[in-house]
Design a protein around this motif. Structure first.
Motif, PDB file in Angstrom:
ATOM      1  N   SER B 133      27.330  17.397   5.493  1.00  0.00           N
ATOM      2  CA  SER B 133      28.165  18.612   5.019  1.00  0.00           C
ATOM      3  C   SER B 133      29.542  18.152   5.501  1.00  0.00           C
ATOM      4  N   LEU B 134      30.588  18.889   4.652  1.00  0.00           N
ATOM      5  CA  LEU B 134      31.877  18.479   5.179  1.00  0.00           C
ATOM      6  C   LEU B 134      32.149  19.310   6.485  1.00  0.00           C
ATOM      7  N   LEU B 135      31.576  20.402   6.861  1.00  0.00           N
ATOM      8  CA  LEU B 135      31.955  20.980   8.069  1.00  0.00           C
ATOM      9  C   LEU B 135      31.446  20.038   9.142  1.00  0.00           C
ATOM     10  N   ALA B 136      30.280  19.304   9.092  1.00  0.00           N
ATOM     11  CA  ALA B 136      29.686  18.599  10.140  1.00  0.00           C
ATOM     12  C   ALA B 136      30.825  17.285  10.114  1.00  0.00           C
ATOM     13  N   GLN B 137      31.134  16.606   8.743  1.00  0.00           N
ATOM     14  CA  GLN B 137      31.868  15.507   8.946  1.00  0.00           C
ATOM     15  C   GLN B 137      33.318  15.627   9.648  1.00  0.00           C
ATOM     16  N   VAL B 138      33.773  16.853   9.311  1.00  0.00           N
ATOM     17  CA  VAL B 138      35.254  16.963   9.956  1.00  0.00           C
ATOM     18  C   VAL B 138      35.247  17.756  11.367  1.00  0.00           C
ATOM     19  N   ASP B 139      34.035  18.291  11.884  1.00  0.00           N
ATOM     20  CA  ASP B 139      34.231  18.962  13.004  1.00  0.00           C
ATOM     21  C   ASP B 139      33.154  18.588  14.155  1.00  0.00           C
ATOM     22  N   SER B 140      31.881  19.218  13.603  1.00  0.00           N
ATOM     23  CA  SER B 140      30.619  18.865  14.611  1.00  0.00           C
ATOM     24  C   SER B 140      30.467  17.496  14.998  1.00  0.00           C
ATOM     25  N   SER B 141      30.738  16.468  14.079  1.00  0.00           N
ATOM     26  CA  SER B 141      30.562  14.873  14.171  1.00  0.00           C
ATOM     27  C   SER B 141      31.483  14.524  15.117  1.00  0.00           C
ATOM     28  N   VAL B 142      32.618  15.153  15.394  1.00  0.00           N
ATOM     29  CA  VAL B 142      33.908  14.528  16.131  1.00  0.00           C
ATOM     30  C   VAL B 142      33.836  15.249  17.559  1.00  0.00           C
ATOM     31  N   GLY B 143      33.588  14.701  18.740  1.00  0.00           N
ATOM     32  CA  GLY B 143      34.021  15.207  20.030  1.00  0.00           C
ATOM     33  C   GLY B 143      32.831  15.420  20.938  1.00  0.00           C
ATOM     34  N   GLY B 144      31.582  15.229  20.411  1.00  0.00           N
ATOM     35  CA  GLY B 144      30.162  14.922  21.568  1.00  0.00           C
ATOM     36  C   GLY B 144      29.863  16.440  21.892  1.00  0.00           C
ATOM     37  N   LYS B 145      30.169  17.463  21.394  1.00  0.00           N
ATOM     38  CA  LYS B 145      29.848  18.813  21.809  1.00  0.00           C
ATOM     39  C   LYS B 145      28.285  18.808  21.140  1.00  0.00           C
ATOM     40  N   THR B 146      27.362  19.179  21.804  1.00  0.00           N
ATOM     41  CA  THR B 146      26.013  19.277  21.266  1.00  0.00           C
ATOM     42  C   THR B 146      25.257  20.628  21.768  1.00  0.00           C
ATOM     43  N   GLY B 147      24.430  21.112  21.155  1.00  0.00           N
ATOM     44  CA  GLY B 147      23.576  22.314  21.662  1.00  0.00           C
ATOM     45  C   GLY B 147      22.995  23.156  20.710  1.00  0.00           C
ATOM     46  N   ILE B 148      22.440  24.225  21.363  1.00  0.00           N
ATOM     47  CA  ILE B 148      21.438  25.284  20.565  1.00  0.00           C
ATOM     48  C   ILE B 148      21.975  26.621  20.892  1.00  0.00           C
ATOM     49  N   ASN B 149      21.355  27.603  20.320  1.00  0.00           N
ATOM     50  CA  ASN B 149      21.681  28.949  20.630  1.00  0.00           C
ATOM     51  C   ASN B 149      20.900  29.719  21.527  1.00  0.00           C
ATOM     52  N   SER B 150      21.441  30.490  22.225  1.00  0.00           N
ATOM     53  CA  SER B 150      20.566  31.441  22.999  1.00  0.00           C
ATOM     54  C   SER B 150      20.401  32.775  22.400  1.00  0.00           C
ATOM     55  N   PRO B 151      19.319  33.546  22.634  1.00  0.00           N
ATOM     56  CA  PRO B 151      19.448  34.981  22.330  1.00  0.00           C
ATOM     57  C   PRO B 151      20.620  35.660  22.275  1.00  0.00           C
ATOM     58  N   ARG B 152      21.217  35.455  23.249  1.00  0.00           N
ATOM     59  CA  ARG B 152      22.491  36.017  23.848  1.00  0.00           C
ATOM     60  C   ARG B 152      23.790  35.557  23.406  1.00  0.00           C
ATOM     61  N   GLY B 153      23.803  34.531  22.558  1.00  0.00           N
ATOM     62  CA  GLY B 153      25.012  33.936  22.030  1.00  0.00           C
ATOM     63  C   GLY B 153      24.876  32.590  21.476  1.00  0.00           C
ATOM     64  N   LYS B 154      25.769  32.105  20.314  1.00  0.00           N
ATOM     65  CA  LYS B 154      25.668  30.803  19.931  1.00  0.00           C
ATOM     66  C   LYS B 154      26.285  29.883  20.695  1.00  0.00           C
ATOM     67  N   ASN B 155      25.748  28.473  20.756  1.00  0.00           N
ATOM     68  CA  ASN B 155      26.035  27.321  21.433  1.00  0.00           C
ATOM     69  C   ASN B 155      26.082  27.530  22.697  1.00  0.00           C
TER      70      ASN B 155
END
Lengths: 370, 370
Positions: B133-155
């Motif tokens: 996706s464009l969002l993943a290409q320009v944002d989440s694929s750069v910088g090494g942040k990984t994660g999942i959501n908690s019921p109390r908040g995202k990422n």
């Protein structure tokens, strides 16, 4: 008795290990010195909580930092995905931020699990270790390895996450059963056998004082932490030298697996003790070390009351081929050769990268209890 | 069309982002160049698999690397502890080692979840991103942040784990719904607004070509990756400057939460678009920036078809006080002041550490849709 400080030199991840009696009851003050304003959550198990939770909570509260407490069942089963989720959810529910402190109060299971949780909540929170077993004080609290078990193997899931501070309360060890203290002592002796022959000789003379407590115990723990810290500083992410810390662990893990991790038959440190004796005997058989050195290792383990040969394990063991199968489950066998930690003598261990599988099997047959 | 390479300079964690059409079908060869002998597991979702899995599997197999495939349901719910455990177990079951490669083939959800799994199996395996996706290409694929959501908040749960290689196949974007492409474009425009005024001006002129594909699209993605890589290289672990990447995200996250993360009303990139417009308008209201700049941002977002004000969100929104509540859920309010990313004009954003809560509430009231 004075407190000894060992510095773990990891650049901007450097931290201190404080070693001495009464540190749990001083936790609030010591944490506040290093992490002013940090709020805290304590993760512990039911057994450790009964002995040590109250003084720690009192000390933190006196420092104005009333902690959240997360209590888990004691035992290896707690190193699971389910417990990880519980701890993570409870830390988030306590509304702790990245700069707050997650404290592990307990042995290796609690330390490994809690460090992992602290490493993944908000992509890494401050982590403080308060190891209450000898094994945890000299091994799992140094070096930043954290993790849980997978149904397919131990410690297969985790992160490297260095603590900000380790408080090793040596008085807490007085509440340990002798067998557990002994098992931890196997890892103390290991540091001498890896690359500190003088330390091993010192232990041969002074082990009784280490067992009875006091200054010699603090000294032995400090030497062990220094030894491990040196290796870790050279190779934080285990791409080389850090493998030396696995001396005794290849045979040891295989024996633990072969006894189905039944602690009534064999606990981890006992497996390491037998594994170290076997690694020395195997090195002698390959003409790399003198049989006298192997005998010296065996004698010391026997003196302190540790098992040192397969025959010391109660109950029947699988045959040599099956034991070899447990070894290869643990590691890659490429073109019939394995990586082992072997030795040229006391304090002269090294990474051997192509040990023939056939030699391992013959050796296991010769040394089998059955 | 040629492939553009952006290098992310992170010392011994440095890696390349390759940007261009047809990279998925060349995955086998490109991964083998960088990670010779690595075996592979592909993690993807059912939608992406239908469009892109076959050419990737064929390419890896042709390179002698028949991959394991781990397929998950599409959607934000997949960023959960349960999915994490599934991916981790499946990677271990495939007997992959630390030196093998875990490949994320998909959008941000798959990338974040897979990176997290790769970061914790064996305390960190090789990780390859193939964002679709464009969002993943320009944002989440750069910088090494990984994660999942908690019921109390995202990422809220994850690790920093840098990939070894990112293959951004720009032809894959042709299969995206226009609304999703637009939402990703909001993050492209963000990089201009943070600190690249010339890039923003270029986008005002060339956005039609970016949407239609071709060289301008590759150029916009490369510029975005370079911009993010610069910030990340300065502040890998988000202790300072990296917060600038949150431009538009404080208001944006609050609006996402206020619409209960209902993608039919508002998706992440749309929240960011409205959030960026509000951040510029709020900066103007605080007399930090010219209202002309706020108007210019609003005009560009409107031109490309993105929502830019709260009134553009279908359905009723909670009132200003409730929206403010969502903002403070996201961050600490110390002594009535908040941290925000504000701006002095196009490409002049900065971290404002003590924005009065009262100003935020008044501003929300003035700009409320209702």
């Amino acid at each position: 008795m004075s407190v000894v400080t060992v510095e773990v030199g990891l650049g901007d991840r450097a931290y201190d290990i404080l070693i001495g009696p009464g540190l749990i009851a001083r936790g609030g003050e010591l944490i506040q010195q290093r992490l002013p304003k940090a709020r805290a959550a304590i993760v512990t198990d039911e057994n450790v909580a009964a002995a040590h939770l109250e003084p720690l909570v009192a000390s933190l509260s006196a420092a104005g930092n009333v902690p959240a407490v997360i209590k888990l069942p004691a035992g290896e089963k707690t190193k699971s995905f389910d417990s990880l989720q519980t701890v993570v959810d409870d830390i988030i529910a306590a509304r702790l931020e990245r700069g707050d402190a997650v404290i592990a109060l307990g042995g290796g299971v609690i330390g490994d699990l809690t460090g992992f949780a602290a490493g993944i909540v908000r992509r890494g929170m401050n982590f403080v270790q308060m190891p209450t077993s000898l094994l945890a004080q000299v091994d799992s609290s140094v070096g930043g390895k954290t993790g849980i078990n997978s149904p397919r193997g131990k410690n297969l899931i985790g992160v490297f996450h260095q603590p900000k501070l380790v408080l090793a309360d040596t008085a807490a060890l007085d509440t340990l059963p002798l067998r557990e203290f002994r098992a931890g002592y196997a890892e103390v002796a290991k540091y001498g056998l890896i690359d500190r022959p003088d330390f091993f000789a010192w232990l041969e003379t002074n082990w009784r004082e280490v067992f009875s407590g006091g200054a010699a115990r603090i000294e032995a723990i400090a030497q062990s932490c220094r030894a491990k810290a040196d290796v870790v500083a050279r190779d934080e992410f285990e791409t080389g030298d850090r493998a030396l810390l696995n001396l005794g662990h290849t045979f040891g893990h295989a024996l633990e697996a072969a006894t189905a991790y039944d602690g009534s038959r064999l606990v981890h440190g006992e497996g390491v003790a037998i594994g170290m004796a076997l690694a020395h005997r195997f090195s002698a058989r390959l003409n790399m070390a003198s049989p006298d050195d192997a005998a010296r290792v065996e004698a010391h383990l026997r003196d302190v009351g540790l098992p040192w040969r397969m025959a010391d394990i109660p109950g029947a063991l699988p045959d040599a081929e099956a034991l070899f199968g447990y070894i290869t489950q643990d590691k890659k066998v490429s073109r019939g050769a394995l990586t082992f930690i072997l030795t040229r003598g006391i304090g002269q261990s090294f990474i051997a990268r192509d040990v023939p599988a056939s030699e391992v099997i013959s050796f296991l047959k010769e040394n089998h209890a059955g």
